[in-house]
Design a protein around this motif. Structure first.
Motif, mmCIF file in Angstrom:
data_model
loop_
_atom_site.group_PDB
_atom_site.id
_atom_site.type_symbol
_atom_site.label_atom_id
_atom_site.label_comp_id
_atom_site.label_asym_id
_atom_site.label_seq_id
_atom_site.Cartn_x
_atom_site.Cartn_y
_atom_site.Cartn_z
ATOM 1 N N ASN A 143 139.049 9.198 -20.069
ATOM 2 C CA ASN A 143 137.746 9.177 -20.728
ATOM 3 C C ASN A 143 136.680 8.826 -19.702
ATOM 4 O OD1 ASN A 143 139.197 9.624 -23.018
ATOM 5 N ND2 ASN A 143 138.978 7.565 -23.823
ATOM 6 N N GLN A 144 135.757 9.753 -19.460
ATOM 7 C CA GLN A 144 134.725 9.527 -18.452
ATOM 8 C C GLN A 144 133.439 10.232 -18.853
ATOM 9 O OE1 GLN A 144 135.661 9.886 -14.339
ATOM 10 N NE2 GLN A 144 137.835 9.650 -14.674
ATOM 11 N N PHE A 145 132.340 9.777 -18.249
ATOM 12 C CA PHE A 145 131.053 10.443 -18.454
ATOM 13 C C PHE A 145 131.022 11.689 -17.587
ATOM 14 C CE2 PHE A 145 126.569 11.269 -17.822
ATOM 15 C CZ PHE A 145 126.105 11.179 -19.110
ATOM 16 N N VAL A 146 130.634 12.816 -18.175
ATOM 17 C CA VAL A 146 130.597 14.098 -17.475
ATOM 18 C C VAL A 146 129.180 14.648 -17.520
ATOM 19 C CG1 VAL A 146 131.461 16.476 -17.445
ATOM 20 C CG2 VAL A 146 132.984 14.604 -18.114
ATOM 21 N N SER A 147 128.707 15.121 -16.364
ATOM 22 C CA SER A 147 127.405 15.750 -16.267
ATOM 23 C C SER A 147 127.578 17.073 -15.531
ATOM 24 C CB SER A 147 126.435 14.842 -15.501
ATOM 25 O OG SER A 147 125.217 15.507 -15.263
ATOM 26 N N LEU A 148 127.109 18.163 -16.128
ATOM 27 C CA LEU A 148 127.158 19.477 -15.507
ATOM 28 C C LEU A 148 125.772 20.096 -15.641
ATOM 29 C CD1 LEU A 148 128.700 21.783 -14.143
ATOM 30 C CD2 LEU A 148 129.444 22.527 -16.409
ATOM 31 N N LYS A 149 125.097 20.288 -14.489
ATOM 32 C CA LYS A 149 123.721 20.774 -14.490
ATOM 33 C C LYS A 149 123.579 21.959 -13.550
ATOM 34 C CE LYS A 149 121.878 16.229 -15.551
ATOM 35 N NZ LYS A 149 120.915 15.184 -15.190
ATOM 36 N N VAL A 150 122.588 22.796 -13.844
ATOM 37 C CA VAL A 150 122.282 23.978 -13.026
ATOM 38 C C VAL A 150 120.903 23.778 -12.409
ATOM 39 C CG1 VAL A 150 121.962 26.476 -13.029
ATOM 40 C CG2 VAL A 150 123.670 25.442 -14.528
ATOM 41 N N TYR A 151 120.796 24.115 -11.102
ATOM 42 C CA TYR A 151 119.544 23.960 -10.355
ATOM 43 C C TYR A 151 119.181 25.266 -9.665
ATOM 44 C CZ TYR A 151 120.638 18.995 -10.817
ATOM 45 O OH TYR A 151 120.945 17.757 -11.314
ATOM 46 N N ASP A 152 117.865 25.484 -9.447
ATOM 47 C CA ASP A 152 117.445 26.625 -8.643
ATOM 48 C C ASP A 152 117.470 26.221 -7.169
ATOM 49 O OD1 ASP A 152 115.107 25.143 -8.187
ATOM 50 O OD2 ASP A 152 113.846 26.425 -9.435
ATOM 51 N N VAL A 153 117.125 27.146 -6.272
ATOM 52 C CA VAL A 153 117.198 26.860 -4.832
ATOM 53 C C VAL A 153 116.191 25.802 -4.379
ATOM 54 C CG1 VAL A 153 118.212 29.054 -4.138
ATOM 55 C CG2 VAL A 153 115.745 28.848 -4.275
ATOM 56 N N LEU A 154 115.171 25.534 -5.182
ATOM 57 C CA LEU A 154 114.199 24.497 -4.843
ATOM 58 C C LEU A 154 114.615 23.122 -5.363
ATOM 59 C CD1 LEU A 154 110.909 26.462 -5.578
ATOM 60 C CD2 LEU A 154 112.020 26.069 -3.370
ATOM 61 N N GLY A 155 115.733 23.063 -6.070
ATOM 62 C CA GLY A 155 116.223 21.795 -6.596
ATOM 63 C C GLY A 155 115.714 21.467 -7.979
ATOM 64 N N ASN A 156 115.015 22.389 -8.612
ATOM 65 C CA ASN A 156 114.532 22.167 -9.976
ATOM 66 C C ASN A 156 115.677 22.343 -10.963
ATOM 67 O OD1 ASN A 156 111.761 21.926 -9.167
ATOM 68 N ND2 ASN A 156 111.739 24.140 -8.915
ATOM 69 N N GLU A 157 115.788 21.423 -11.895
ATOM 70 C CA GLU A 157 116.835 21.498 -12.915
ATOM 71 C C GLU A 157 116.512 22.632 -13.882
ATOM 72 O OE1 GLU A 157 117.728 18.599 -16.445
ATOM 73 O OE2 GLU A 157 118.484 17.725 -14.569
ATOM 74 N N ILE A 158 117.459 23.563 -14.031
ATOM 75 C CA ILE A 158 117.283 24.721 -14.895
ATOM 76 C C ILE A 158 117.934 24.506 -16.257
ATOM 77 C CG2 ILE A 158 117.812 27.195 -15.153
ATOM 78 C CD1 ILE A 158 115.736 26.538 -13.012
ATOM 79 N N ALA A 159 119.128 23.894 -16.260
ATOM 80 C CA ALA A 159 119.863 23.700 -17.515
ATOM 81 C C ALA A 159 120.787 22.498 -17.414
ATOM 82 C CB ALA A 159 120.676 24.952 -17.838
ATOM 83 N N VAL A 160 120.969 21.826 -18.538
ATOM 84 C CA VAL A 160 121.962 20.756 -18.662
ATOM 85 C C VAL A 160 123.036 21.285 -19.603
ATOM 86 C CG1 VAL A 160 122.398 18.401 -19.407
ATOM 87 C CG2 VAL A 160 120.214 18.977 -18.322
ATOM 88 N N LEU A 161 124.218 21.535 -19.060
ATOM 89 C CA LEU A 161 125.298 22.118 -19.852
ATOM 90 C C LEU A 161 126.162 21.055 -20.514
ATOM 91 C CD1 LEU A 161 126.307 24.910 -17.333
ATOM 92 C CD2 LEU A 161 124.690 25.041 -19.223
ATOM 93 N N VAL A 162 126.387 19.945 -19.822
ATOM 94 C CA VAL A 162 127.167 18.829 -20.371
ATOM 95 C C VAL A 162 126.520 17.549 -19.892
ATOM 96 C CG1 VAL A 162 129.444 17.704 -20.444
ATOM 97 C CG2 VAL A 162 129.299 20.189 -20.232
ATOM 98 N N ASP A 163 126.392 16.570 -20.776
ATOM 99 C CA ASP A 163 125.825 15.267 -20.414
ATOM 100 C C ASP A 163 126.302 14.236 -21.434
ATOM 101 O OD1 ASP A 163 124.266 13.654 -18.718
ATOM 102 O OD2 ASP A 163 122.563 13.739 -20.087
ATOM 103 N N GLU A 164 127.629 13.952 -21.401
ATOM 104 C CA GLU A 164 128.201 13.054 -22.407
ATOM 105 C C GLU A 164 129.574 12.552 -21.974
ATOM 106 O OE1 GLU A 164 128.537 15.422 -25.936
ATOM 107 O OE2 GLU A 164 129.840 16.874 -24.982
ATOM 108 N N TYR A 165 130.057 11.530 -22.677
ATOM 109 C CA TYR A 165 131.416 11.045 -22.446
ATOM 110 C C TYR A 165 132.401 12.035 -23.045
ATOM 111 C CZ TYR A 165 130.162 6.520 -20.565
ATOM 112 O OH TYR A 165 129.685 5.536 -19.754
ATOM 113 N N LYS A 166 133.467 12.310 -22.305
ATOM 114 C CA LYS A 166 134.498 13.247 -22.749
ATOM 115 C C LYS A 166 135.862 12.579 -22.630
ATOM 116 C CE LYS A 166 132.324 17.322 -23.161
ATOM 117 N NZ LYS A 166 132.387 18.147 -24.324
#
Length: 69
Positions: free
Chosen positions: A6-29
């Protein structure tokens, strides 16, 4: 991805400038194997190079992906 406990999971997508585009997962699993589907909506982003970052506990992995329209 798979996690061993059981751990906190974060999965995010960024563009080449480092801007966050999407948060796909951000929770304990709970332990197990998981699949995540990333869908870009029309007009949301253009073709190009993007990066995704997976954080699980102290583990961090970043990889490159290419979006073609």
């Amino acid at each position: 991805y798979s996690i061993s406990g059981n751990q906190f999971v974060s999965l995010k997508v960024y563009d080449v400038l480092g801007n966050e585009i999407a948060v796909l997962v951000d929770e304990y699993k709970p332990a197990g194997m998981y699949n995540v589907q990333f869908t870009m909506h029309n007009g949301q982003s253009s073709s190009g190079i993007y990066f995704y970052q997976l954080r699980v506990g102290n583990f961090i992995e970043s990889k490159k992906m290419i979006l073609l329209k």
